[in-house]
Design an enzyme around this catalytic site. Sequence first.
Site, PDB file in Angstrom:
ATOM      1  N   GLU A  58       1.134   6.238   1.126  1.00  0.00           N
ATOM      2  CA  GLU A  58       1.526   5.381   2.249  1.00  0.00           C
ATOM      3  C   GLU A  58       2.878   5.781   2.836  1.00  0.00           C
ATOM      4  O   GLU A  58       3.053   5.759   4.058  1.00  0.00           O
ATOM      5  CB  GLU A  58       1.545   3.911   1.802  1.00  0.00           C
ATOM      6  CG  GLU A  58       0.167   3.267   1.635  1.00  0.00           C
ATOM      7  CD  GLU A  58      -0.567   3.685   0.363  1.00  0.00           C
ATOM      8  OE1 GLU A  58       0.036   4.397  -0.464  1.00  0.00           O
ATOM      9  OE2 GLU A  58      -1.738   3.307   0.205  1.00  0.00           O
TER      10      GLU A  58
ATOM     11  N   HIS B 249      -4.919  -7.724  -3.732  1.00  0.00           N
ATOM     12  CA  HIS B 249      -5.758  -7.515  -2.547  1.00  0.00           C
ATOM     13  C   HIS B 249      -5.830  -8.791  -1.718  1.00  0.00           C
ATOM     14  O   HIS B 249      -6.791  -8.993  -0.991  1.00  0.00           O
ATOM     15  CB  HIS B 249      -7.185  -7.112  -2.948  1.00  0.00           C
ATOM     16  CG  HIS B 249      -7.294  -5.726  -3.504  1.00  0.00           C
ATOM     17  ND1 HIS B 249      -6.934  -5.413  -4.780  1.00  0.00           N
ATOM     18  CD2 HIS B 249      -7.725  -4.569  -2.936  1.00  0.00           C
ATOM     19  CE1 HIS B 249      -7.151  -4.119  -5.002  1.00  0.00           C
ATOM     20  NE2 HIS B 249      -7.624  -3.579  -3.897  1.00  0.00           N
TER      21      HIS B 249
END
Length: 666
Positions: free
Chosen positions: A405, A472
């Site tokens: 990322e 998540h």
Amino acid sequence: MPTITKSNIDYDKRNLSDKALLKLYYNMLKPRLIEEKMLILLRQGKISKWFSGIGQEAISVGVTMALKPSEYILPMHRNLGVFTTREIPLHRLFCQWQGKASGFTKGRDRSFHFGTQDYNIVGMISHLGPQLGVADGIALANLLKKNGQVTAVFTGEGGTSEGDFHEALNVASVWQLPVIFCIENNGYGLSTPTNEQYHCKHLADRGKGYGMDSFILDGNNIIETYSKVKKLAESIRKRPRPILIEFKTFRRRGHEEASGTKYVPQELMSEWEAKDPIENFRSYLFSKKILSAEIEDQYTSEIKAEIDAALDSAYAEENIIPNETIELNDVYKQFEYQDIKPNSNVKELRLIDAISEGLRQSMEKHKDLVIMGQDIAEYGGVFKITEGFVEQFGKDRVRNTPICESAIVEVGMGLSIAGMKSVVEMQFSDFVTSGFNPIVNYLAKSHYRWEQNADVVVRMPCGAGVAAGPFHSQTNEAWFTKTPGLKVVYPAFPYDAKGLLATAINDPNPVLFFEHKALYRSIRQDVPTDYFTLPFGQAALLTEGESVSIITYGAGVHWALEVLENNSDISADLIDLRTLQPLDKEAIINSVKKTGKAIILQEDSLFGGIASDISAMLMEECFEHLDAPVKRVASMETPIPFIGQLEDQYLAKGKFESALRDLLSY
Ligand SMILES: Cc1ncc(C[n+]2csc(CCOP(=O)(O)OP(=O)(O)O)c2C)c(N)n1
């Protein structure tokens, strides 16, 4: 006659002309003389901090001269020679170091922490590693534009221990980006010697692991650095690929001047002093009768006169007078919002379809827009938002990324520096932590620091209600609303999502675009089929009432709507914020002044969320109008649990109705 000793470095002049050799010498001498002057000024207390590159000049100068002026270089804190070889006026450099307006950051950042598009230089941020990924982004733009340009980026050997280094080299290799990664191995990272920094013989050996060619060069030999980098650059221009070079050199002074060099053994210091890149080259040039005492005098007096004149003018420039408006206006690049109205044709879309359609239409509109993310190409992304995009736009513009990322956010920054737009998909907003540093430190601060915008949208599939557990399910907008320089968008409906995504991509500033996963497939709405935009900073008033103002966004909007539908006796203004930065303060304040009561509903846990700031704002702006304390309703102060009954207990949804009733009966 000047004293000339025999050179300790073996030079091979190859096919270089005398003129070219003298130019190399002159370009090394200049940063050295500037530094010598700076050390005097430092002792006199006239400058605050200095990172010395004495003894490392051959690397900066060699690399810069090997590249074309139109090619980007990303230097570090010891690369004064890059700036001087690109012929930045010394007046501007000195003003930068003194925090004057004619510097590059208007007194907002110090030393070498700046870039300049006029000279194709992109300076570092303090965190060292991020610029390696930024170089990847610039190189990607060059690759896509097929302009045959090379990018060179620097790091110290200390910086190679950062994750950014590994991510950037891996991406460059996977994508075959035309970047020259230059490691200046100068023996110490602050006080840390190389044997405490890495555990391999040569850092160049790492090239093999990344699948790229690598070289070890004598960083103190200007002919070697210049000639080899020039040859490599010529080859990369024809056949784009990354290359890793480890320049062996030494840091002859303290990490910064004040910190000294006590921990460096004297033998090492003496050994490297004897390998001084300028002294040795000078001896060589004298021995070959290329340099004479007259030329040397001429160079020295010319450079010294330039330094003195530039210093005088930098000191003469008046100090910056603080002005809040100017400071605030420079945080974001000016953006002239263009309202593109939707046509009358509509189609019922789920939130997810609206985002997909919006993204597709922006890809059609902006030919320079690249989207990047894990599994977004053939696979279509884990939520299938980019399904079919590769077929329509090709793999150049729809890019699968490795799991990195940080590097990908940095690539977005580099694309922006090279004038291109990007959308970065976080697979789940939770994973933005792995790209947090470049978002909050690079993208957010870049325009304020040196007027370089970050034209990057980061898509953030977020939120709970899907029984996905602590990693998540987070809705982490508060990490970003806190950071000046970012814009934060959080739509609750398909129509808003499509229009706001179009605006996010048009906006040249960095935008965090939150997409609630639980709403992806559960919320449907008629949405115009054509491209359209919606403005930032305008909340939507979904219901109008008299008794209370409900202020919320994202999933909270739907929770509040459900409560109002089941309680027709409650007369409420329901405000969907839609964007959190900018925030529609006016809509909130006007509503609360009318109703006299405010409840702010947020999915995130309570402390430090935007509800707290809105509450504080209402206390300050609406105190006389309030008939009850402002109420915040948020989720529990725990991580988000996985199993349904725990998640339900965690979420603010279950607490909202009773909190609303309590407030109404206050
Ligand atoms: C992420 C981060 N951690 C720590 C620091 C503090 N710091 C600044 S420079 C430096 C040493 C860097 O060493 P190296 O990369 O070898 O470059 P050199 O200073 O030797 O040229 C350290 C520890 C920092 N700026 N950023």
